[in-house]
Motif scaffolding. Structure first.
Motif, PDB file in Angstrom:
ATOM      1  N   GLN A  96      79.927 108.677 -10.292  1.00 41.05           N
ATOM      2  CA  GLN A  96      79.921 107.344  -9.922  1.00 41.05           C
ATOM      3  C   GLN A  96      79.881 106.357 -11.134  1.00 41.05           C
ATOM      4  O   GLN A  96      80.533 105.243 -11.428  1.00 41.05           O
ATOM      5  N   SER A 100      82.866 103.616 -12.139  1.00 43.99           N
ATOM      6  CA  SER A 100      82.487 102.278 -12.287  1.00 43.99           C
ATOM      7  C   SER A 100      83.131 101.412 -13.667  1.00 43.99           C
ATOM      8  O   SER A 100      83.492 100.512 -13.662  1.00 43.99           O
ATOM      9  N   ASP A 120      78.305 111.328  -2.380  1.00 43.26           N
ATOM     10  CA  ASP A 120      79.320 110.327  -3.102  1.00 43.26           C
ATOM     11  C   ASP A 120      80.386 109.779  -2.188  1.00 43.26           C
ATOM     12  O   ASP A 120      80.937 108.419  -2.716  1.00 43.26           O
ATOM     13  N   TRP A 123      79.971 105.717  -1.641  1.00 48.98           N
ATOM     14  CA  TRP A 123      80.712 104.534  -2.613  1.00 48.98           C
ATOM     15  C   TRP A 123      82.237 105.080  -2.717  1.00 48.98           C
ATOM     16  O   TRP A 123      82.900 103.896  -2.849  1.00 48.98           O
ATOM     17  N   THR A 126      84.613 103.310  -0.275  1.00 49.04           N
ATOM     18  CA  THR A 126      84.433 101.990   0.064  1.00 49.04           C
ATOM     19  C   THR A 126      84.784 101.072  -1.088  1.00 49.04           C
ATOM     20  O   THR A 126      85.070 101.387  -1.983  1.00 49.04           O
ATOM     21  N   GLY A 127      84.754  99.655  -0.611  1.00 50.18           N
ATOM     22  CA  GLY A 127      85.061  98.708  -1.741  1.00 50.18           C
ATOM     23  C   GLY A 127      86.490  98.170  -1.586  1.00 50.18           C
ATOM     24  O   GLY A 127      87.342  98.744  -0.569  1.00 50.18           O
ATOM     25  N   PRO A 130      88.934 101.500  -2.986  1.00 51.78           N
ATOM     26  CA  PRO A 130      88.168 102.674  -2.992  1.00 51.78           C
ATOM     27  C   PRO A 130      88.718 103.536  -3.935  1.00 51.78           C
ATOM     28  O   PRO A 130      89.933 103.848  -4.181  1.00 51.78           O
ATOM     29  N   THR A 236      78.312 102.022   8.925  1.00 52.12           N
ATOM     30  CA  THR A 236      77.019 101.439   8.085  1.00 52.12           C
ATOM     31  C   THR A 236      75.709 101.413   8.680  1.00 52.12           C
ATOM     32  O   THR A 236      74.742 100.711   8.220  1.00 52.12           O
ATOM     33  N   LEU A 408      73.701 107.865   1.976  1.00 46.96           N
ATOM     34  CA  LEU A 408      73.227 107.614   0.842  1.00 46.96           C
ATOM     35  C   LEU A 408      71.593 107.650   0.707  1.00 46.96           C
ATOM     36  O   LEU A 408      70.891 107.374  -0.324  1.00 46.96           O
ATOM     37  N   VAL A 447      70.803 100.780   0.121  1.00 43.55           N
ATOM     38  CA  VAL A 447      72.138 101.357  -0.083  1.00 43.55           C
ATOM     39  C   VAL A 447      73.277 100.525   0.753  1.00 43.55           C
ATOM     40  O   VAL A 447      74.350 101.018   0.965  1.00 43.55           O
TER      41      VAL A 447
END
Length: 453
Positions: A96, A100, A120, A123, A126-127, A130, A236, A408, A447
């Motif tokens: 991660q 990042s 893992d 994260w 997602t975003g 991803p 979530t 998480l 998280v």
């Protein structure tokens, strides 16, 4: 076929399917042309511009390095740059952290990553963009995905399937058949029988153990297997209900067995106390993952060959079927930024499904056809007193889906820092269920989860 390993001299695994599988990987099966979402995908995946001849960069740990090099050897037309890293083992967050940095730079992402940390997914999937590519969106065929063990891809699934499972650590009941026969005991099939046998052992053979709760993953063995909803994640939405009947039932069972000495508070994996006290012939039974047989009972505890056997997971007497937990199992991610998805797909499929890799892999393959070959390999099973295939195969399909392995909220950390310190001070596990639940619910919002219970 590899010729550099002595195991490869055996003819048992020289199957026609090996050649067929290898050919399939780099032909039509790794289709990446459409980007049309499948039923499980959460959105249409937009590929970056593809460059079929581009070099793929793969990150592997040292254990997976020989298998990565084998892909290079068997597919010399695919340009591969292999980079070794820690694999996110032992709680590391290298994966991660580095991704990042690449996200900020806008470049540098690897095409494939091996990862030992199943959390893992949270994260990586997602975003806005991803890191992980949805593999069920035309990258890995459904015909391949469908052949993984039931539930094996759950830690890879967040709407879409974002990784392939390398191996699984389905929990079974390990037992010393030589001792059980000598003492005249029957292998338990229910938790209630297990508890009763523990009481009998404590009375008739004090100093022997049938279980241990000191390891950080003890909740994965006992409470996950007992269907305790301590770690439930839907999207979530997170819930932890350690006050539910099966959580309390398991806590009471363990407290009783700890009190009579049949279950130890010691940790099997850390320190030397367990090995000193229960090594050799003092471990009558031990609940744990499929890799415990070779790596704990054989290598660490030095139990002689021909004594250890495995039984299927236990169940509650009131239940019709057994369920179990899962301790371990690595994953393979393909990057959404990859310019050569066809090669990246071929690589992860080779690593998880190829007989050349998985038939003599260190641990039990998640891919069912490979698992059958693994079990047929004498090198993986000759240590044991009886055939472990029935227990391993049953357990592989009985991992309880109500415990979110990819969440998480770090349940191992909670067990080690909240539950066990109190237990080591003489308190009961049942008395710590509330503290466990509170800690889990407090961690969830940090998280990004919404606590629903």
């Amino acid at each position: 076929m590899r010729s550099d390993s002595p195991r490869r001299t055996r003819s048992w695994h020289r199957l026609a399917t090996a050649a067929a599988a290898a050919a399939l990987l780099l032909t039509g099966c790794a289709s990446t042309g459409g980007g049309t979402a499948t039923a499980g995908a959460t959105h249409a995946f937009q590929q970056v511009e593809q460059s079929p001849g581009a070099t793929i960069t793969v990150w592997v740990d040292s254990t997976r390095l020989p298998a990565a090099k084998l892909f290079q050897k068997e597919h010399p037309d695919v340009p591969v740059d292999i980079v070794t890293y820690d694999g996110d083992a032992n709680g590391a967050s290298t994966f991660q952290t580095k991704i990042s940095l690449f996200d900020k730079a806008g470049s540098g992402w690897p095409d494939v990553v091996f990862d030992e940390n199943t959390t893992d997914l949270g994260w990586a999937s997602t975003g806005k963009t991803p890191f992980a590519a949805p593999l069920d969106d035309g990258i890995v065929p459904k015909s391949v995905l469908d052949q993984f063990a039931p539930g094996a891809l759950t830690p890879c699934t967040n709407g879409s399937v974002y990784c392939l499972r390398n191996d699984i650590g389905q929990n079974v009941l390990w037992y010393n058949k030589t001792l059980l026969d000598k003492f005249g005991y029957q292998v338990p099939t229910t938790w209630e029988q297990y508890q009763a046998l523990g009481a009998q052992v404590a009375k008739e053979h004090p100093g022997y153990t049938v279980g241990a709760v000191g390891d950080s993953f003890a909740s994965y063995i006992y409470f996950w297997g007992a269907q305790c909803p301590a770690n439930t994640l839907t999207g979530t939405a997170f819930s932890s209900d350690t006050g539910s009947p099966k959580c309390v039932q398991m806590a009471k069972l363990l407290d009783t067995m700890i009190a009579n000495g049949s279950v130890t508070k010691d940790a099997v994996l850390t320190g030397t106390k367990y090995a000193t006290t229960y090594g050799g012939a003092k471990t009558l039974m031990l609940l744990g993952p499929s890799w415990f047989g070779q790596y704990i009972l054989n290598a660490a505890l030095k139990v002689p060959a021909g004594q250890i056997a495995a039984a299927p997971p236990l169940k509650w007497a009131a239940d019709t079927t057994a369920t179990t937990g899962d301790v371990g199992g690595g994953t393979w991610f393909v990057s959404s930024h990859s310019k050569n998805l066809k090669a990246a797909s071929a690589f992860v499929q080779f690593e998880t499904t190829s007989p050349d890799v998985q038939a003599d892999a260190p641990t039990y393959p998640a891919y069912v056809p490979s698992a059958k070959l693994w079990l047929a390999n004498p090198a993986n099973t000759k240590y044991f007193a009886t055939d472990v295939a029935p227990a391993f195969t049953a357990a592989a399909g009985e991992v309880w889906p109500g415990w979110s392995a990819s969440g998480l909220v770090n349940q191992q950390n909670i067990w080690s820092t909240t539950v066990m310190p109190a237990v080591l001070q003489g308190k009961t596990i049942e008395s710590q269920l509330g503290a466990w639940q509170t800690e889990a619910r407090n961690l969830a919002p940090t998280v990004g989860y919404t606590v629903t219970k």
